[in-house]
Scaffold this active site. Structure first.
Site, mmCIF file in Angstrom:
data_model
loop_
_atom_site.group_PDB
_atom_site.id
_atom_site.type_symbol
_atom_site.label_atom_id
_atom_site.label_comp_id
_atom_site.label_asym_id
_atom_site.label_seq_id
_atom_site.Cartn_x
_atom_site.Cartn_y
_atom_site.Cartn_z
ATOM 1 N N GLN A 1 3.734 8.586 1.035
ATOM 2 C CA GLN A 1 3.015 8.447 2.313
ATOM 3 C C GLN A 1 3.678 7.393 3.198
ATOM 4 O O GLN A 1 3.908 7.623 4.388
ATOM 5 C CB GLN A 1 1.565 8.066 2.018
ATOM 6 C CG GLN A 1 0.757 7.665 3.238
ATOM 7 C CD GLN A 1 -0.718 7.536 2.906
ATOM 8 O OE1 GLN A 1 -1.421 8.534 2.816
ATOM 9 N NE2 GLN A 1 -1.189 6.326 2.729
ATOM 10 N N LEU B 1 -14.104 1.464 -0.443
ATOM 11 C CA LEU B 1 -13.056 0.441 -0.483
ATOM 12 C C LEU B 1 -13.044 -0.348 -1.784
ATOM 13 O O LEU B 1 -14.071 -0.548 -2.417
ATOM 14 C CB LEU B 1 -13.256 -0.506 0.699
ATOM 15 C CG LEU B 1 -13.227 0.197 2.065
ATOM 16 C CD1 LEU B 1 -13.558 -0.792 3.168
ATOM 17 C CD2 LEU B 1 -11.880 0.852 2.318
ATOM 18 N N LYS C 1 1.143 2.088 -3.449
ATOM 19 C CA LYS C 1 0.600 3.085 -4.381
ATOM 20 C C LYS C 1 0.939 4.495 -3.897
ATOM 21 O O LYS C 1 1.224 5.386 -4.684
ATOM 22 C CB LYS C 1 -0.909 2.935 -4.490
ATOM 23 C CG LYS C 1 -1.497 4.011 -5.331
ATOM 24 C CD LYS C 1 -2.973 3.855 -5.507
ATOM 25 C CE LYS C 1 -3.508 5.078 -6.146
ATOM 26 N NZ LYS C 1 -4.212 5.913 -5.189
ATOM 27 N N ASP C 2 0.893 4.668 -2.553
ATOM 28 C CA ASP C 2 1.190 5.983 -1.968
ATOM 29 C C ASP C 2 2.610 5.935 -1.397
ATOM 30 O O ASP C 2 2.809 5.931 -0.185
ATOM 31 C CB ASP C 2 0.158 6.307 -0.898
ATOM 32 C CG ASP C 2 -1.242 6.398 -1.471
ATOM 33 O OD1 ASP C 2 -1.677 7.486 -1.815
ATOM 34 O OD2 ASP C 2 -1.906 5.343 -1.613
ATOM 35 N N HIS D 1 -7.454 -1.929 -1.004
ATOM 36 C CA HIS D 1 -7.622 -1.893 0.454
ATOM 37 C C HIS D 1 -7.702 -3.328 1.008
ATOM 38 O O HIS D 1 -7.117 -3.638 2.035
ATOM 39 C CB HIS D 1 -8.915 -1.155 0.831
ATOM 40 C CG HIS D 1 -8.964 0.284 0.413
ATOM 41 N ND1 HIS D 1 -9.800 0.744 -0.568
ATOM 42 C CD2 HIS D 1 -8.284 1.372 0.865
ATOM 43 C CE1 HIS D 1 -9.644 2.055 -0.705
ATOM 44 N NE2 HIS D 1 -8.732 2.461 0.142
HETATM 45 P P1 AMP Z 1 -6.967 5.565 0.844
HETATM 46 O O1 AMP Z 1 -8.310 5.048 1.256
HETATM 47 O O2 AMP Z 1 -6.891 5.935 -0.591
HETATM 48 O O3 AMP Z 1 -6.449 6.620 1.790
HETATM 49 O O4 AMP Z 1 -5.962 4.347 0.978
HETATM 50 C C1 AMP Z 1 -5.823 3.615 2.162
HETATM 51 C C2 AMP Z 1 -4.669 2.661 2.055
HETATM 52 O O5 AMP Z 1 -4.885 1.778 0.943
HETATM 53 C C3 AMP Z 1 -3.333 3.371 1.779
HETATM 54 O O6 AMP Z 1 -2.310 2.731 2.517
HETATM 55 C C4 AMP Z 1 -3.163 3.178 0.300
HETATM 56 O O7 AMP Z 1 -1.812 3.190 -0.106
HETATM 57 C C5 AMP Z 1 -3.770 1.808 0.107
HETATM 58 N N1 AMP Z 1 -4.148 1.643 -1.296
HETATM 59 C C6 AMP Z 1 -4.987 2.425 -2.022
HETATM 60 N N2 AMP Z 1 -5.019 2.009 -3.305
HETATM 61 C C7 AMP Z 1 -4.194 0.946 -3.391
HETATM 62 C C8 AMP Z 1 -3.787 0.080 -4.446
HETATM 63 N N3 AMP Z 1 -4.249 0.228 -5.685
HETATM 64 N N4 AMP Z 1 -2.916 -0.909 -4.163
HETATM 65 C C9 AMP Z 1 -2.428 -1.065 -2.903
HETATM 66 N N5 AMP Z 1 -2.767 -0.286 -1.866
HETATM 67 C C10 AMP Z 1 -3.643 0.709 -2.097
#
Ligand code: AMP
Length: 281
Positions: free
Chosen positions: A153, A33, A149-150, A37
Site C-alpha cells: 500500500q 483503532l 505493515k501494509d 494507528h
Molecule cells: P487500516 O485502518 O488497517 O486501514 O490502517 C490504517 C493505517 O494504519 C495504514 O497506514 C496501516 O498501514 C497502519 N497500520 C495498521 N496496522 C499497523 C501496525 N500494526 N503497525 C503500523 N501501522 C499500522
C-alpha cells in the site's frame, strides 16, 4: 477535537488551516483503532501543526465477497482514543458523500496493484489509491502517514503521489506488534482464542527467515519454502501467498541480495492476515 462528517465541512476546515499557514498531517484509517494507528498519530503530531485522522471503511477496496459489512466499527471508542491522543480533527464521512450517485473515476497504479495482495484481491488497490487520492484532495495534507505493515500500500501511494504531482510527503512508520510478535490489526478482533494463539506463526516464520539469511542463506526459493512449511505446520493457518520481492517494483527475486521485501498473507481460520519484513544484505 473537531469531528467533521461532511466532505464540504472538511474542505472548509482544511482551507482555513492553510490560510493560517498550518502544516497539516493526515492519517487515513478504517477505524477500530489500535496502537499501530496511534503510532502514526504520534509521528504526525511531532511533524505537523495539526493532525487529521479519517475513519472511513472504504467500500471500493473490498472485493464483493469480502468482509466490508462485518468489518469492525466503533466510532465512539475511536473518537475517545483520538481525543486522548491529541488529534485535532476526526473526519468520518459517509460513503455516499465520498462516492455520490454517478461516481465513475478511479486511480490505478499499474504494475504494482496487481502483485502480492493484488493477486488475491484484484480491485483492492484501485479502491485504496482512489480513496487516498480523494482524501488528499479534501484534506490537502502536507504530510501523510502510513504503516509499514501494509508495505505494498505504501509503495502504491508513494508512486501515485509522484506520478500525479501531489504536494504531499508520504511518511512510512514502523510496524507495531503485540508482545508475541503478531502485527496489530483491526482484523485481529475476528480471531477466536484458539486462532489468536496460532496467529503469531506469521511473524515467527519471518523471524526464522531473517535468521536463515543472517546465517548465509541467499536462495529466495529456499527461504520462501521454509516460511511456507513453518506456516503449514500450524493446522489453523493456510497460506495465501509468500513472496520474496524487489521492494521497488515488487517483482520476485531469485537471490536474497541488496534490499528484499518478504511479504505474506495467511488465513488463520477465515481471517486473512498480512505481515512482512525488509531484509538488507
Ligand atoms: P487500516 O485502518 O488497517 O486501514 O490502517 C490504517 C493505517 O494504519 C495504514 O497506514 C496501516 O498501514 C497502519 N497500520 C495498521 N496496522 C499497523 C501496525 N500494526 N503497525 C503500523 N501501522 C499500522
Amino acid at each position: 477535537m473537531r469531528i467533521v462528517k461532511s466532505v464540504a465541512g472538511m474542505k472548509a476546515l482544511a482551507r482555513q488551516w492553510k490560510k493560517e499557514g498550518k502544516r497539516i498531517g493526515f492519517v487515513p484509517t478504517m477505524g477500530y483503532l489500535h496502537e499501530g494507528h496511534l503510532s502514526l498519530v504520534r509521528e504526525s503530531k511531532t511533524r505537523a501543526d495539526v493532525t487529521v485522522v479519517s475513519v472511513f471503511v472504504n467500500p471500493t477496496q473490498f472485493e464483493p465477497k469480502e468482509d466490508f459489512k462485518k468489518y469492525p466499527r466503533d466510532l465512539e471508542k475511536d473518537s475517545a482514543y483520538l481525543e486522548k491522543g491529541g488529534v485535532d480533527c476526526l473526519f468520518y464521512p459517509d460513503a455516499d458523500d465520498v462516492y455520490p450517485p454517478g461516481y465513475r473515476t478511479y486511480v490505478e497504479v499499474h504494475g504494482l496493484q496487481d502483485r502480492l495482495c493484488g493477486k488475491s484481491r484484484p480491485g483492492h488497490f484501485r479502491g485504496v489509491a482512489t480513496v487516498v487520492f480523494k482524501l488528499f484532495n479534501i484534506i490537502r495534507p502536507d504530510l501523510a502517514f502510513f504503516g509499514a505493515k501494509d508495505a505494498q500500500q505504501v509503495l502504491i501511494i508513494e508512486r501515485m503521489a509522484v506520478d500525479l504531482d501531489l504536494d504531499v510527503e508520504i511518511v512510512t512508520c514502523p510496524l507495531v506488534r503485540e508482545p508475541d510478535g503478531l502485527a496489530l490489526s483491526s482484523r485481529n478482533a475476528y480471531l477466536s482464542p484458539e486462532e489468536r494463539r496460532a496467529a503469531p506463526v506469521l511473524s515467527r516464520s519471518l523471524r526464522w527467515a531473517e535468521r536463515a539469511v543472517a546465517a548465509g542463506e541467499r536462495d529466495a526459493a529456499k527461504v520462501v519454502a521454509g516460511i511456507r512449511s513453518a506456516i503449514e505446520a500450524e493446522p489453523l493457518a493456510r497460506v495465501d501467498y509468500v513472496e520474496a520481492v524487489d521492494p521497488v517494483n515488487l517483482h520476485p527475486v531469485a537471490e536474497i541480495r541488496g534490499d528484499v521485501l518478504i511479504a505474506l498473507a495467511v488465513f488463520v481460520g477465515s481471517t486473512r492476515l498480512i505481515d512482512n519484513v525488509r531484509i538488507a544484505v
